[in-house]
Design a protein around this motif. Structure first.
Motif, PDB file in Angstrom:
ATOM      1  N   UNK A 164       0.861  -1.138   0.090  1.00 57.30           N
ATOM      2  CA  UNK A 164      -0.016  -0.067   0.042  1.00 57.30           C
ATOM      3  C   UNK A 164       0.729   1.117   0.047  1.00 57.30           C
ATOM      4  N   UNK A 165       2.094   1.308   0.862  1.00 59.30           N
ATOM      5  CA  UNK A 165       2.802   2.484   0.686  1.00 59.30           C
ATOM      6  C   UNK A 165       3.568   2.501  -0.780  1.00 59.30           C
ATOM      7  N   UNK A 166       3.920   1.333  -1.261  1.00 51.23           N
ATOM      8  CA  UNK A 166       4.433   1.324  -2.537  1.00 51.23           C
ATOM      9  C   UNK A 166       3.317   1.978  -3.555  1.00 51.23           C
TER      10      UNK A 166
ATOM     11  N   UNK B 154       3.470   5.842  -3.062  1.00 52.18           N
ATOM     12  CA  UNK B 154       4.648   6.617  -3.414  1.00 52.18           C
ATOM     13  C   UNK B 154       4.511   6.504  -4.934  1.00 52.18           C
ATOM     14  N   UNK B 155       4.054   5.553  -5.612  1.00 50.93           N
ATOM     15  CA  UNK B 155       4.081   5.668  -7.054  1.00 50.93           C
ATOM     16  C   UNK B 155       2.925   6.764  -7.594  1.00 50.93           C
ATOM     17  N   UNK B 156       1.973   6.673  -6.734  1.00 50.40           N
ATOM     18  CA  UNK B 156       0.756   7.701  -7.208  1.00 50.40           C
ATOM     19  C   UNK B 156       1.430   8.957  -6.985  1.00 50.40           C
TER      20      UNK B 156
ATOM     21  N   UNK C 295       4.591  10.398  -6.835  1.00 49.29           N
ATOM     22  CA  UNK C 295       5.823  10.525  -7.277  1.00 49.29           C
ATOM     23  C   UNK C 295       5.784  10.467  -8.899  1.00 49.29           C
ATOM     24  N   UNK C 296       5.001   9.657  -9.365  1.00 47.05           N
ATOM     25  CA  UNK C 296       4.810   9.229 -10.799  1.00 47.05           C
ATOM     26  C   UNK C 296       3.534   9.692 -11.629  1.00 47.05           C
ATOM     27  N   UNK C 297       2.616   9.523 -10.918  1.00 43.10           N
ATOM     28  CA  UNK C 297       1.251   9.502 -11.764  1.00 43.10           C
ATOM     29  C   UNK C 297       0.623  11.157 -11.604  1.00 43.10           C
ATOM     30  N   UNK C 298       0.371  11.353 -10.364  1.00 44.21           N
ATOM     31  CA  UNK C 298      -0.274  12.942 -10.003  1.00 44.21           C
ATOM     32  C   UNK C 298       0.436  13.798 -10.785  1.00 44.21           C
ATOM     33  N   UNK C 299       1.823  13.863 -10.883  1.00 44.17           N
ATOM     34  CA  UNK C 299       2.519  15.257 -11.338  1.00 44.17           C
ATOM     35  C   UNK C 299       2.344  15.278 -12.994  1.00 44.17           C
TER      36      UNK C 299
ATOM     37  N   UNK D 287      -4.731   8.219  -9.922  1.00 40.03           N
ATOM     38  CA  UNK D 287      -4.033   7.295  -8.901  1.00 40.03           C
ATOM     39  C   UNK D 287      -4.536   5.609  -9.452  1.00 40.03           C
ATOM     40  N   UNK D 288      -3.362   4.763  -9.194  1.00 38.49           N
ATOM     41  CA  UNK D 288      -3.647   3.146  -9.474  1.00 38.49           C
ATOM     42  C   UNK D 288      -3.794   3.088 -11.024  1.00 38.49           C
ATOM     43  N   UNK D 289      -3.412   4.073 -11.813  1.00 40.72           N
ATOM     44  CA  UNK D 289      -3.490   3.923 -13.156  1.00 40.72           C
ATOM     45  C   UNK D 289      -2.405   3.151 -14.018  1.00 40.72           C
ATOM     46  N   UNK D 290      -1.588   2.851 -13.463  1.00 38.96           N
ATOM     47  CA  UNK D 290      -0.544   2.116 -14.210  1.00 38.96           C
ATOM     48  C   UNK D 290      -0.005   0.993 -13.441  1.00 38.96           C
TER      49      UNK D 290
END
Length: 142
Positions: A15-17, A20-22, A24-28, A33-36
């Motif tokens: 869940x923390x992973x 973090x991905x949401x 650092x990678x997705x929202x910017x 969220x959870x789109x990848x």
């Protein structure tokens, strides 16, 4: 001290992973969220943990008999340029060797190219746009 752990999706740190991905990678770049996460179920997950908190992550997705893809590499903003990414790459590549992969490829954003080059990757093929962001094909032969 930072430790690198290989986890499954059922692990409490997953869940923390995801978070973090949401962040650092997705929202910017405007992705939901959870789109990848389409490869998460068949990937090996590596997390960098400090004081029970995930501060970095990366997944390794098998592509074919000799090749795997590094994906979804993220490190907390405050922890970048401090060796966390290098530790994650080292663990991922060591694991890839045990699985007898001959090559690990990745799609690197322009700003990440120096990091990957420093860690032994090389650019190949033509640049491309993925999810609206310029990327380069990169690889490291094992």
């Amino acid at each position: 001290m930072i430790g690198i752990e290989q986890i499954e999706m059922s692990h409490p740190l997953y869940k923390q992973e995801q978070d973090l991905r949401n962040r650092i990678l997705l929202r910017p770049i405007g992705l939901p969220d959870h789109g990848w996460e389409m490869d998460d179920h068949r990937a090996w997950h590596f997390v960098a943990v400090e004081a029970d908190n995930v501060i970095g992550c990366v997944i390794l997705v098998p592509l074919n008999k000799g090749q795997a893809q590094l994906k979804q590499m993220a490190v907390e903003t405050a922890c970048q340029s401090k060796g966390t990414g290098r530790l994650l790459i080292g663990a991922l590549l060591a694991f890839a060797r045990t699985q007898q992969f001959l090559e690990v490829v990745c799609h690197a954003q322009d700003r990440a190219i120096p990091f990957y080059i420093k860690n032994g990757f090389e650019i190949y093929d033509e640049p491309f746009v993925e999810v609206g962001v310029p990327h380069h094909h990169m690889r490291i032969r094992l």
